[in-house]
Structure formats: C-alpha cells, structure tokens
Scaffold this motif. Structure first.
Motif, PDB file in Angstrom:
ATOM      1  N   LEU A  74      66.776  37.129 122.289  1.00  0.00           N
ATOM      2  CA  LEU A  74      68.033  37.444 121.622  1.00  0.00           C
ATOM      3  C   LEU A  74      68.939  38.259 122.545  1.00  0.00           C
ATOM      4  CD1 LEU A  74      69.703  37.075 119.118  1.00  0.00           C
ATOM      5  CD2 LEU A  74      68.534  39.024 118.084  1.00  0.00           C
ATOM      6  N   LYS A 103      67.006  38.097 114.754  1.00  0.00           N
ATOM      7  CA  LYS A 103      65.679  38.056 115.392  1.00  0.00           C
ATOM      8  C   LYS A 103      64.642  37.495 114.418  1.00  0.00           C
ATOM      9  CE  LYS A 103      62.276  41.061 117.478  1.00  0.00           C
ATOM     10  NZ  LYS A 103      61.876  42.409 117.779  1.00  0.00           N
ATOM     11  N   ASP A 127      62.758  39.872 121.354  1.00  0.00           N
ATOM     12  CA  ASP A 127      63.874  40.721 121.771  1.00  0.00           C
ATOM     13  C   ASP A 127      64.526  40.208 123.043  1.00  0.00           C
ATOM     14  OD1 ASP A 127      62.637  43.807 120.492  1.00  0.00           O
ATOM     15  OD2 ASP A 127      64.525  42.835 119.986  1.00  0.00           O
ATOM     16  N   TYR A 137      71.478  42.200 114.380  1.00  0.00           N
ATOM     17  CA  TYR A 137      70.541  41.824 115.441  1.00  0.00           C
ATOM     18  C   TYR A 137      69.148  41.583 114.857  1.00  0.00           C
ATOM     19  CZ  TYR A 137      68.165  42.171 119.992  1.00  0.00           C
ATOM     20  OH  TYR A 137      67.416  41.925 121.108  1.00  0.00           O
TER      21      TYR A 137
END
Length: 154
Positions: free
Chosen positions: A100, A90, A97, A86
């Motif tokens: 995503l 990003k 945040d 993650y």
C-alpha cells in the motif's frame, strides 16, 4: 406468491442489489480499472506513511487520493469498503504495508501522482503475490527494528 417488479417493491420495501463476493484480485483489478478511466487525473499522495505510528497510519486519510477513487465506487463499497483510510484499504484489498505504501506514499511520486501511475502500482500488488521476492520482503517488514549504538550514545 405474488410476482412484483423491482419498481413495485421499491414502493413497499428497501431493495438493495446483491453482488457475488469479489476475490482479492477482482477488487484490485476493479480499483486499477477505476484509476485507468482517467489516467491523467492528478491524485494526492499520502505524506510519509512509513514514519507514522501504526495507529495514526491506520486512520490516515488524504483527500483526492487513489483510496478516494476506490471509495467513490459503489461496487467496491457494496463489497465492503467502509471508508478511504489507509487501514481500511489495507484490510479490504488485503495488502501488506509495503504494497500500500508503494501505491499511495509521496516518497515515490512527490505530492501528487497521475491516476495511471497509481493503477500500475495497484496491478503490481496482485502480480507480486506468491513470488519469492514478495514473500521475503513481507517477512523482512515484520522483523524487529535493530538498535545501532555509536560510541557517543552508549
């Protein structure tokens, strides 16, 4: 200077092709295009990214996710995508945040999603950039959390 073909150079040196650096939009566009190659493919969603601590969220991986599709692409890897976490997505795709989260979190789709759906979400990430709503949403995401007390907990 002696001219040699690429095949001849492979025998005496490690030859790596170089690509011009892609812009953020081009990286997102490529990711969306990869997802659209098989729009009915079922992909795994990340569970509860909004509830993870920042450290855990940054390291989170999900086998068979939209991030796995991006990481399987040699061109995106050559551009600097290091893994399918993650946090790396990003960083590499320059996403907030909330952007995503909208692409990979299960709260929008359940446990799985269609690749075509994920592609639409990826495309929306570059369409929203610079829009007033997008900037306000990003600013609000970084406000400190408010503590609300009830009479019982005071």
């Amino acid at each position: 200077m002696k001219h040699q073909t690429v095949e001849q150079l492979h025998g005496i040196a490690e030859v790596e092709p170089t690509f011009p650096a892609m812009t953020r939009r081009e990286r997102l566009e490529r990711w969306a295009m990869l997802l659209e190659q098989n729009p009915e493919r079922c992909l795994s969603a990340f569970p509860g990214t909004e509830f993870m601590s920042l450290d855990v969220r940054s390291k989170a991986q999900c086998l068979g996710s939209p991030l796995s599709v991006a990481f399987a692409d040699p061109i995106l890897c050559a551009q600097g995508l290091k893994d399918d976490t993650y946090g790396e997505a990003k960083r590499f795709f320059e996403l907030a945040d909330w952007q995503l989260h909208a692409i990979v979190c299960h709260c929008h789709v359940g446990g799985t999603m269609k690749a075509g759906w994920a592609a639409v979400q990826v495309r929306s990430a570059f369409k929203e950039q610079g829009q007033l709503f997008s900037r306000l949403r990003e600013a609000m995401a970084h406000w400190p959390a408010l503590r609300i007390f009830t009479h019982a907990s005071e």
